[in-house]
Design an enzyme around this catalytic site. Structure first.
Site, PDB file in Angstrom:
ATOM      1  N   HIS A 195      58.061 -76.865  40.349  1.00 54.04           N
ATOM      2  CA  HIS A 195      57.228 -76.868  39.144  1.00 54.04           C
ATOM      3  C   HIS A 195      58.031 -76.293  37.992  1.00 54.04           C
ATOM      4  O   HIS A 195      58.230 -75.080  37.888  1.00 54.04           O
ATOM      5  CB  HIS A 195      55.949 -76.063  39.370  1.00 54.04           C
ATOM      6  CG  HIS A 195      55.081 -76.014  38.158  1.00 54.04           C
ATOM      7  ND1 HIS A 195      54.353 -74.909  37.800  1.00 54.04           N
ATOM      8  CD2 HIS A 195      54.829 -76.952  37.195  1.00 54.04           C
ATOM      9  CE1 HIS A 195      53.698 -75.151  36.670  1.00 54.04           C
ATOM     10  NE2 HIS A 195      53.976 -76.387  36.295  1.00 54.04           N
ATOM     11  N   GLU A 237      59.123 -72.909  39.745  1.00 52.59           N
ATOM     12  CA  GLU A 237      58.431 -72.492  40.961  1.00 52.59           C
ATOM     13  C   GLU A 237      58.806 -73.449  42.096  1.00 52.59           C
ATOM     14  O   GLU A 237      58.637 -74.665  41.971  1.00 52.59           O
ATOM     15  CB  GLU A 237      56.920 -72.500  40.740  1.00 52.59           C
ATOM     16  CG  GLU A 237      56.465 -71.442  39.744  1.00 52.59           C
ATOM     17  CD  GLU A 237      54.989 -71.554  39.430  1.00 52.59           C
ATOM     18  OE1 GLU A 237      54.275 -70.560  39.623  1.00 52.59           O
ATOM     19  OE2 GLU A 237      54.543 -72.629  38.981  1.00 52.59           O
ATOM     20  N   SER A 292      51.662 -79.684  38.854  1.00 50.99           N
ATOM     21  CA  SER A 292      51.098 -78.345  38.693  1.00 50.99           C
ATOM     22  C   SER A 292      49.620 -78.356  39.045  1.00 50.99           C
ATOM     23  O   SER A 292      48.932 -77.345  38.849  1.00 50.99           O
ATOM     24  CB  SER A 292      51.280 -77.858  37.246  1.00 50.99           C
ATOM     25  OG  SER A 292      50.585 -78.709  36.347  1.00 50.99           O
TER      26      SER A 292
END
Length: 244
Positions: free
Chosen positions: A144, A156, A123
């Site tokens: 993510h 994500e 991240s």
């Protein structure tokens, strides 16, 4: 089966072979998501104690989400990369957020698993930086996950500058098949979408008194519900962080 010159991913989850790099907080939970869905899963970690703890942690996790805890016993443990069985389709890296470590790892994975899709759970770093030394950056992307991965639906799917769009699309479909809600992040920017939104909301709350609420838990709940993180109530985040 989706295939190209450099990767192949089976869409039926029962045919999928997943390697999770790292048996820590995020890694073991991600492994449990795929194991509970019926995939073949291997977990690698250089710490033998972390590996030994995986089956018990996975068993508890699977019970929590209503899956068969016996799936934990089918997860293979590998102390070295050389011990990983061939035929891995998808690698999800969840090691420490140290760029040099990730770059070295992805360089090795690109050689050891020449047809696997390589995903990083970072991240912090740009996907292109993580993939800098790998031989096939077109099959490297970000996935993510949010903590805890087995409860939070959002993942994500981050495109690096060199990521093959077909790779990102196929990974997003796989994530959907295991009950996750994938969102594409098509610009390789540190922080991606969710972290930037969270930090923006925190700054707004701190700098604009008129936006402040009497209880910080109210502000947290608004953020969670606005992001459709419907499972966060299980963790009772405001209480966990002392927000009363």
């Amino acid at each position: 089966m989706i295939q190209s010159e450099n990767f192949e991913l089976p869409e039926p989850i029962s045919d999928l072979n997943v390697l999770v790099m790292g048996a820590g907080l995020m890694g073991h939970s991600i492994a449990g998501v795929f194991a509970g869905a019926g995939a073949s899963v291997t977990v690698h970690d250089v710490d033998p104690r972390a590996l030994e703890a995986v089956p018990e942690k996975l068993g508890k996790q699977l019970v929590t989400v209503g899956a068969d805890p016996a799936a934990a016993n089918r997860v293979r443990l590998a102390a070295t990369l050389e011990a990983v069985a061939p035929g891995i389709h998808l690698v999800i890296e969840a090691v420490a957020e140290v760029l040099d470590v990730k770059q070295e790892l992805f360089a090795r994975l690109g050689t050891l698993l020449p047809h696997a899709v390589l995903a990083t759970n970072t991240s912090v770093f740009k996907i292109g930086e993580v993939a800098r030394h790998t031989s096939h950056p077109e099959r490297v992307l970000g996935t993510h996950w949010w903590n805890p991965p087995h409860l939070i639906p959002l993942v994500e799917v981050v495109h690096g500058d060199s990521t093959n769009p077909a790779v990102a699309d196929s990974v997003a479909r796989l994530l959907g098949s295991v009950g996750k809600v994938p969102v594409h992040v098509r610009k390789d920017t540190p922080g991606f979408i969710g972290n930037r939104l969270q930090h923006g909301l925190r700054r707004c709350r701190s700098s604009k008194p008129e936006y402040a609420t009497r209880r910080r838990s109210t502000s947290w709940s608004a953020t969670a519900l606005g992001c459709d993180c419907r499972s966060w109530d299980r963790w009772k985040m405001p209480t966990m962080w002392g927000w009363t």
